[in-house]
Design a protein around this motif. Sequence first.
Motif, PDB file in Angstrom:
ATOM      1  N   MET A   1       0.846  -1.179   0.000  1.00 56.99           N
ATOM      2  CA  MET A   1       0.000   0.000   0.000  1.00 56.99           C
ATOM      3  C   MET A   1       0.890   1.240   0.000  1.00 56.99           C
ATOM      4  O   MET A   1       1.899   1.296   0.667  1.00 56.99           O
ATOM      5  CB  MET A   1      -0.911  -0.013   1.215  1.00 56.99           C
ATOM      6  CG  MET A   1      -1.805   1.167   1.295  1.00 56.99           C
ATOM      7  SD  MET A   1      -3.403   0.662   1.862  1.00 56.99           S
ATOM      8  CE  MET A   1      -4.237   2.190   1.796  1.00 56.99           C
ATOM      9  N   THR A   2       0.490   2.233  -0.747  1.00 55.67           N
ATOM     10  CA  THR A   2       1.255   3.459  -0.829  1.00 55.67           C
ATOM     11  C   THR A   2       0.808   4.434   0.249  1.00 55.67           C
ATOM     12  O   THR A   2      -0.203   4.242   0.903  1.00 55.67           O
ATOM     13  CB  THR A   2       1.080   4.106  -2.208  1.00 55.67           C
ATOM     14  OG1 THR A   2      -0.301   4.438  -2.377  1.00 55.67           O
ATOM     15  CG2 THR A   2       1.532   3.187  -3.315  1.00 55.67           C
ATOM     16  N   ASP A   3       1.553   5.493   0.385  1.00 60.06           N
ATOM     17  CA  ASP A   3       1.229   6.518   1.367  1.00 60.06           C
ATOM     18  C   ASP A   3       0.401   7.616   0.717  1.00 60.06           C
ATOM     19  O   ASP A   3       0.778   8.781   0.742  1.00 60.06           O
ATOM     20  CB  ASP A   3       2.510   7.101   1.971  1.00 60.06           C
ATOM     21  CG  ASP A   3       3.242   6.076   2.801  1.00 60.06           C
ATOM     22  OD1 ASP A   3       2.580   5.206   3.374  1.00 60.06           O
ATOM     23  OD2 ASP A   3       4.475   6.153   2.867  1.00 60.06           O
ATOM     24  N   SER A   4      -0.719   7.263   0.146  1.00 62.31           N
ATOM     25  CA  SER A   4      -1.598   8.234  -0.480  1.00 62.31           C
ATOM     26  C   SER A   4      -2.651   8.683   0.514  1.00 62.31           C
ATOM     27  O   SER A   4      -3.151   7.893   1.309  1.00 62.31           O
ATOM     28  CB  SER A   4      -2.292   7.627  -1.701  1.00 62.31           C
ATOM     29  OG  SER A   4      -1.346   7.282  -2.677  1.00 62.31           O
ATOM     30  N   TYR A   5      -2.990   9.960   0.446  1.00 64.53           N
ATOM     31  CA  TYR A   5      -4.027  10.497   1.322  1.00 64.53           C
ATOM     32  C   TYR A   5      -4.546  11.805   0.739  1.00 64.53           C
ATOM     33  O   TYR A   5      -3.984  12.367  -0.198  1.00 64.53           O
ATOM     34  CB  TYR A   5      -3.494  10.708   2.741  1.00 64.53           C
ATOM     35  CG  TYR A   5      -2.305  11.631   2.834  1.00 64.53           C
ATOM     36  CD1 TYR A   5      -2.458  12.987   3.094  1.00 64.53           C
ATOM     37  CD2 TYR A   5      -1.011  11.137   2.663  1.00 64.53           C
ATOM     38  CE1 TYR A   5      -1.359  13.827   3.182  1.00 64.53           C
ATOM     39  CE2 TYR A   5       0.083  11.965   2.745  1.00 64.53           C
ATOM     40  CZ  TYR A   5      -0.095  13.310   3.001  1.00 64.53           C
ATOM     41  OH  TYR A   5       0.990  14.146   3.078  1.00 64.53           O
ATOM     42  N   ILE A   6      -5.647  12.267   1.317  1.00 64.83           N
ATOM     43  CA  ILE A   6      -6.269  13.514   0.912  1.00 64.83           C
ATOM     44  C   ILE A   6      -6.151  14.486   2.068  1.00 64.83           C
ATOM     45  O   ILE A   6      -6.457  14.133   3.210  1.00 64.83           O
ATOM     46  CB  ILE A   6      -7.751  13.299   0.553  1.00 64.83           C
ATOM     47  CG1 ILE A   6      -7.876  12.273  -0.568  1.00 64.83           C
ATOM     48  CG2 ILE A   6      -8.420  14.613   0.169  1.00 64.83           C
ATOM     49  CD1 ILE A   6      -9.288  11.794  -0.815  1.00 64.83           C
ATOM     50  N   THR A   7      -5.692  15.697   1.801  1.00 62.61           N
ATOM     51  CA  THR A   7      -5.620  16.711   2.841  1.00 62.61           C
ATOM     52  C   THR A   7      -6.726  17.741   2.602  1.00 62.61           C
ATOM     53  O   THR A   7      -7.011  18.111   1.465  1.00 62.61           O
ATOM     54  CB  THR A   7      -4.269  17.438   2.856  1.00 62.61           C
ATOM     55  OG1 THR A   7      -4.069  18.089   1.622  1.00 62.61           O
ATOM     56  CG2 THR A   7      -3.137  16.471   3.129  1.00 62.61           C
ATOM     57  N   VAL A   8      -7.336  18.186   3.697  1.00 59.45           N
ATOM     58  CA  VAL A   8      -8.411  19.164   3.621  1.00 59.45           C
ATOM     59  C   VAL A   8      -8.160  20.228   4.670  1.00 59.45           C
ATOM     60  O   VAL A   8      -7.863  19.915   5.818  1.00 59.45           O
ATOM     61  CB  VAL A   8      -9.786  18.497   3.878  1.00 59.45           C
ATOM     62  CG1 VAL A   8     -10.901  19.526   3.827  1.00 59.45           C
ATOM     63  CG2 VAL A   8     -10.031  17.379   2.889  1.00 59.45           C
ATOM     64  N   GLY A   9      -8.277  21.481   4.269  1.00 55.90           N
ATOM     65  CA  GLY A   9      -8.133  22.563   5.230  1.00 55.90           C
ATOM     66  C   GLY A   9      -7.871  23.891   4.562  1.00 55.90           C
ATOM     67  O   GLY A   9      -7.317  23.955   3.470  1.00 55.90           O
ATOM     68  N   ASP A  10      -8.302  24.954   5.191  1.00 54.31           N
ATOM     69  CA  ASP A  10      -8.097  26.321   4.710  1.00 54.31           C
ATOM     70  C   ASP A  10      -8.646  26.529   3.301  1.00 54.31           C
ATOM     71  O   ASP A  10      -8.079  27.279   2.510  1.00 54.31           O
ATOM     72  CB  ASP A  10      -6.615  26.710   4.742  1.00 54.31           C
ATOM     73  CG  ASP A  10      -6.031  26.662   6.143  1.00 54.31           C
ATOM     74  OD1 ASP A  10      -6.793  26.924   7.107  1.00 54.31           O
ATOM     75  OD2 ASP A  10      -4.833  26.354   6.276  1.00 54.31           O
ATOM     76  N   GLY A  11      -9.726  25.850   2.961  1.00 55.42           N
ATOM     77  CA  GLY A  11     -10.325  26.003   1.643  1.00 55.42           C
ATOM     78  C   GLY A  11      -9.568  25.324   0.526  1.00 55.42           C
ATOM     79  O   GLY A  11      -9.859  25.542  -0.649  1.00 55.42           O
ATOM     80  N   VAL A  12      -8.585  24.492   0.873  1.00 58.95           N
ATOM     81  CA  VAL A  12      -7.755  23.818  -0.126  1.00 58.95           C
ATOM     82  C   VAL A  12      -7.819  22.313   0.118  1.00 58.95           C
ATOM     83  O   VAL A  12      -7.733  21.847   1.248  1.00 58.95           O
ATOM     84  CB  VAL A  12      -6.283  24.286  -0.041  1.00 58.95           C
ATOM     85  CG1 VAL A  12      -5.414  23.541  -1.019  1.00 58.95           C
ATOM     86  CG2 VAL A  12      -6.199  25.781  -0.262  1.00 58.95           C
ATOM     87  N   THR A  13      -7.975  21.563  -0.962  1.00 59.82           N
ATOM     88  CA  THR A  13      -7.942  20.105  -0.887  1.00 59.82           C
ATOM     89  C   THR A  13      -6.733  19.632  -1.664  1.00 59.82           C
ATOM     90  O   THR A  13      -6.529  20.032  -2.810  1.00 59.82           O
ATOM     91  CB  THR A  13      -9.219  19.493  -1.477  1.00 59.82           C
ATOM     92  OG1 THR A  13     -10.347  20.005  -0.772  1.00 59.82           O
ATOM     93  CG2 THR A  13      -9.205  17.976  -1.361  1.00 59.82           C
ATOM     94  N   GLY A  14      -5.934  18.769  -1.043  1.00 59.72           N
ATOM     95  CA  GLY A  14      -4.744  18.234  -1.695  1.00 59.72           C
ATOM     96  C   GLY A  14      -4.852  16.736  -1.877  1.00 59.72           C
ATOM     97  O   GLY A  14      -5.347  16.028  -1.003  1.00 59.72           O
ATOM     98  N   PHE A  15      -4.416  16.252  -3.026  1.00 59.11           N
ATOM     99  CA  PHE A  15      -4.398  14.821  -3.312  1.00 59.11           C
ATOM    100  C   PHE A  15      -2.940  14.398  -3.350  1.00 59.11           C
ATOM    101  O   PHE A  15      -2.227  14.678  -4.314  1.00 59.11           O
ATOM    102  CB  PHE A  15      -5.105  14.538  -4.638  1.00 59.11           C
ATOM    103  CG  PHE A  15      -6.574  14.866  -4.602  1.00 59.11           C
ATOM    104  CD1 PHE A  15      -7.488  13.888  -4.270  1.00 59.11           C
ATOM    105  CD2 PHE A  15      -7.032  16.140  -4.872  1.00 59.11           C
ATOM    106  CE1 PHE A  15      -8.838  14.175  -4.216  1.00 59.11           C
ATOM    107  CE2 PHE A  15      -8.369  16.444  -4.832  1.00 59.11           C
ATOM    108  CZ  PHE A  15      -9.273  15.467  -4.493  1.00 59.11           C
ATOM    109  N   ILE A  16      -2.495  13.720  -2.313  1.00 56.17           N
ATOM    110  CA  ILE A  16      -1.091  13.378  -2.134  1.00 56.17           C
ATOM    111  C   ILE A  16      -0.891  11.890  -2.411  1.00 56.17           C
ATOM    112  O   ILE A  16      -1.550  11.049  -1.806  1.00 56.17           O
ATOM    113  CB  ILE A  16      -0.623  13.706  -0.695  1.00 56.17           C
ATOM    114  CG1 ILE A  16      -1.059  15.104  -0.261  1.00 56.17           C
ATOM    115  CG2 ILE A  16       0.867  13.501  -0.562  1.00 56.17           C
ATOM    116  CD1 ILE A  16      -0.579  16.232  -1.133  1.00 56.17           C
ATOM    117  N   GLY A  17       0.025  11.571  -3.295  1.00 52.68           N
ATOM    118  CA  GLY A  17       0.349  10.187  -3.600  1.00 52.68           C
ATOM    119  C   GLY A  17      -0.309   9.704  -4.873  1.00 52.68           C
ATOM    120  O   GLY A  17      -1.236  10.333  -5.405  1.00 52.68           O
TER     121      GLY A  17
END
Length: 91
Positions: A1-17
């Motif tokens: 499994m990879t270290d992929s995740y979704i970040t949410v905060g400050d009106g910004v969403t990040g797709f990491i991995g």
Amino acid sequence: MTDSYITVGDGVTGFIGPDATRLLHARTVKHALRACKLGFRLTRTATPTRSFAMASKITGKTYKRGQYDQAIADVNGWIWAMESALPVVKR
């Protein structure tokens, strides 16, 4: 499994991995299919044929011309499964 995740905060969403990036790509494909179904094109190269080809890469199924509802439903199912598998990190 990879270290992929979704970040949410400050009106910004990040797709990491890589898995999170594939999720973002699948969402874009879903919206391209919906636009093509309504008769719109996102770009000159986002034709219905290419949208179906991208959906096929995501779902592993082949789609014929006009099968927008089936392709959208299949991609949406894949998106739902991926969203439930990826962790969401709040900043």
